[in-house]
Design an enzyme around this catalytic site. Structure first.
Site, PDB file in Angstrom:
ATOM      1  N   GLY A 297       0.805  -1.220   0.000  1.00 49.36           N
ATOM      2  CA  GLY A 297       0.000   0.000   0.000  1.00 49.36           C
ATOM      3  C   GLY A 297       0.839   1.271   0.000  1.00 49.36           C
ATOM      4  O   GLY A 297       2.077   1.221   0.115  1.00 49.36           O
ATOM      5  N   HIS A 298       0.158   2.388  -0.090  1.00 47.34           N
ATOM      6  CA  HIS A 298       0.877   3.662  -0.191  1.00 47.34           C
ATOM      7  C   HIS A 298       1.592   4.018   1.109  1.00 47.34           C
ATOM      8  O   HIS A 298       1.135   3.707   2.191  1.00 47.34           O
ATOM      9  CB  HIS A 298      -0.036   4.806  -0.636  1.00 47.34           C
ATOM     10  CG  HIS A 298      -1.264   5.025   0.182  1.00 47.34           C
ATOM     11  ND1 HIS A 298      -2.164   6.015  -0.109  1.00 47.34           N
ATOM     12  CD2 HIS A 298      -1.756   4.392   1.269  1.00 47.34           C
ATOM     13  CE1 HIS A 298      -3.142   5.982   0.760  1.00 47.34           C
ATOM     14  NE2 HIS A 298      -2.922   5.019   1.602  1.00 47.34           N
TER      15      HIS A 298
END
Lengths: 332, 332, 332
Positions: free
Chosen positions: C230-231
């Site tokens: 994920g970011h």
């Protein structure tokens, strides 16, 4: 919405093509759609896959229902039916007939946008879709269909009549590294992937090449989307795995197994033929007997889950307390 | 590192575009970056999404902080602020303003490397990125963006203002087979996929076409990366699913639901509106009431886990032993 | 089946290239395959990675076995061996020598079917495979190999000597939305992805760009297939993750960690260096001490699982009943 092109078949066409006995109806009745019992209308053909849906049968407005011999009477009481030993398999074959009628068979040959190495062998009756990559030494068998954006890596072998859906990657390197002084030394993956006949592989699924020997997928295996098959895995004939399954390296899975969605099979294990793994279960040991196996935390309201999960972390000591109680009671 | 092209905005530009009230600061103060409170410098704009971060507010060096009315006083005590009802949504809109300023809007039209069937319809204001595949009968709506390497299968419909990230596969065949004599007969998947407006779909996510009817994703749904949506699933408006979620065939999920990363929803279930599933939870039954639901084994030190897991396999017999103790004590 | 091209090496070539001491055998003995001890034939080289396989050593027909100094005597009793401190790492280097001999190094430069933005920088010694997409501002370092159908998004940076397997997506948008009035407002993802040197990323794995700052993968990290990062995640040097792992946004993972297949790491957590997560475990809290952590429901026969799972939903009340029994017995 079924297809772009309108399909219609006569009941007579269907039994001529697929067998079964048409009863209580006319050969020239036209059907224009396949539909579930409860939503079927008067232009539709439907099927009764299990006696427990008999009530839906009675209420169905379908033009014709595919049923097993045991359901012949209630089906005839309603209207036309096709009687056959395995109605669900018969329904499957009707869908195939439908697809043929749509006139949308995959185009044979290699799409001009695909990148096929000149050292690869693609059977003339195979179809390699747009933007696929087939590397040197790869082999694509007769009647096999690669949908769009499939990669088949060097020296990998795909048998006959397979379907590989969009985004599939066959023959990426297995995940092999040797630790040395806190770093990872790559183990080149010198094996390939061998896929049998009649195998279907879902979108974005990955099957890694073997480290020293090949990863092997036997005839008739069906893999759903986003499945990960590690290096040197062997999957036996006609086994099927649902979406998001992961099989770690060197696991050997027997024939006629099923693995539910999101399950994980750890590496170097053996599963016997006819082993069935429930969804989201983690297989941590070899399973030598056929049967259904499960391991998942039951879902619950979050508040109750929190209480039970907290207690679970003391479970071993609870067992000790029960033992102590038993001894105390015995002594009393 | 934000973008390749330097962006700067005046606080006055921001409130002119997005509303809110600029207080304790000047309209012509320039900001060159959006940053979290704790790392923001004197050229940055930041936001306070929740009162619990109030301490970070006081210490922040940001040029301006976006706050709710209730935080107006402490914000003004520190310096410039923009007061607005929903600071987090306002922050989101500032990021959108930033992106616009970068001058990096997706190029309209079809990239020359994409393969778009002549029987597909792509709205002139849509963007189809490099190496995408859009099959016959597919429809791409106004303002929709297909990033690179997206496949939209035959007859599938994508609404307006959607974003499909790289590697997405819409409309691969659902996983449908009828067993017959130990083999699997393919059920052709005659439905398609219908995606509403304002839907965002993460990289390498797959949405299968329906067997007889369509798979449906309603307006405003957001799916993260590597999500698997089986055939005939319906996902209600504005529901969101995190990465690695799997939804099996024919599940119906309500509106405004959220599903945490790695969760699995089994097939043929119904989830009501406003159901929230925790990460890695397996949904094995329909959930008719809104609420948060969880089922995951709590993480622990491996040694303690081993003890508790071993005991768990005797849990049913432990319950019997407790019952026996209760009866013995009662009898005593 | 190893490669399309036949490779053979003399034992003398191997020790000249990789060091180690050849004992009990001749420099001009030819080996044509690398094989596990149990299946190795007289033309093969093999290795003994752990003393527990000593029995297989004695029975092996291999031309030469790579062993540690402690296994020198039993190895010599059998025939030729190469003695080296870390036989498994030595074996890894032999596979690399093999790959070199095959003459199948990736072709340098950009494949003509790849779409590389003119604002991207690709090092002349890098290899960008067929149907890859490299967007503006992206950077591909020296000696790095992008296999087929890889996307590297705008402004993302890939270091030197990396391998990105087919279908990898670097720099899709992170999953960021602000809720407002029952809908989701997109948070534009303004950061990028920075990948260090010697990183390997498996097929169809996704690494999202950061929201405001970059997602960072440090040197030497190895990710298997179908992994979701994920970011704003940071993964420390030489950490490794097996297939199907999901790491949610803003998690920070230390150096030299390992994460087993199918594990989920929730967002905003920190894992210290040398933390090891077992397969399919859900990390729900930060882990500040090195060690092995596990949380998975043990697999069982389905009938027993059902009983134990049902009881698990009453576990908290069972604990209360044990407490009551203890008090009753005390009172008695």
């Amino acid at each position: 919405m079924q297809g772009g092109r309108r399909v219609s078949l006569l009941l007579g066409n269907i039994v001529d093509a697929l067998g079964g006995s048409l009863e209580g109806g006319l050969r020239d009745t036209e059907v224009v759609r396949i539909a579930p019992l409860e939503s079927a209308g008067p232009g539709d053909i439907s099927f009764l896959s299990h006696p427990r849906y008999q009530q839906q049968l009675a209420a169905s407005r379908a033009a014709c229902v595919i049923v097993a011999p045991a359901m012949r009477e209630p089906a005839l009481a309603r209207g036309a039916c096709i009687v056959t030993d395995n109605p669900y398999a018969y329904f499957a074959r009707v869908t195939q007939l439908w697809r043929q009628q749509e006139g949308r068979a995959p185009v044979l040959g290699v799409h001009p946008s695909a990148v096929v190495d000149e050292g690869a062998v693609v059977h003339p009756s195979a179809s390699v879709g747009p933007l696929c990559v087939v590397e040197r030494g790869a082999h694509i068998g007769a009647g096999t269909v690669l949908k769009s954006r499939v990669t088949v890596g060097a020296d990998c072998h795909v048998g006959a009549r397979c379907i590989l859906h969009a985004g599939v990657v066959i023959g990426a390197d297995g995940f092999g590294f040797a630790p040395q002084a806190g770093e990872w030394i790559k183990i080149e993956q010198l094996g390939a992937v061998r896929i049998g006949d009649d195998v279907e592989i879902g979108a974005n699924t990955c099957i890694d090449r073997g480290a020293l020997q090949d990863t092997v997928i036997e005839d008739g295996v069906k893999l759903d989307n986003l499945v990960q098959i590690g290096h040197n895995v062997r999957i036996g004939k006609h086994s099927a795995m649902a979406g998001c399954v992961g099989v770690a390296g060197s696991a050997t899975i027997g024939a006629h197994c099923t693995v539910g969605g999101g399950a994980i099979v750890l590496g170097h294990l053996e599963l016997a033929d006819n082993v069935h793994i429930s969804a989201a279960t983690v297989v941590t040991r070899s399973l030598t007997k056929p049967g259904q196996y499960t391991g998942m935390f039951p879902i619950d309201d979050n508040v109750r889950w929190e209480k039970n999960a907290a207690t679970l972390k003391q479970l071993h000591s609870l067992r000790e307390r029960i033992k102590a109680l038993e001894q105390a009671l015995k002594a009393a």
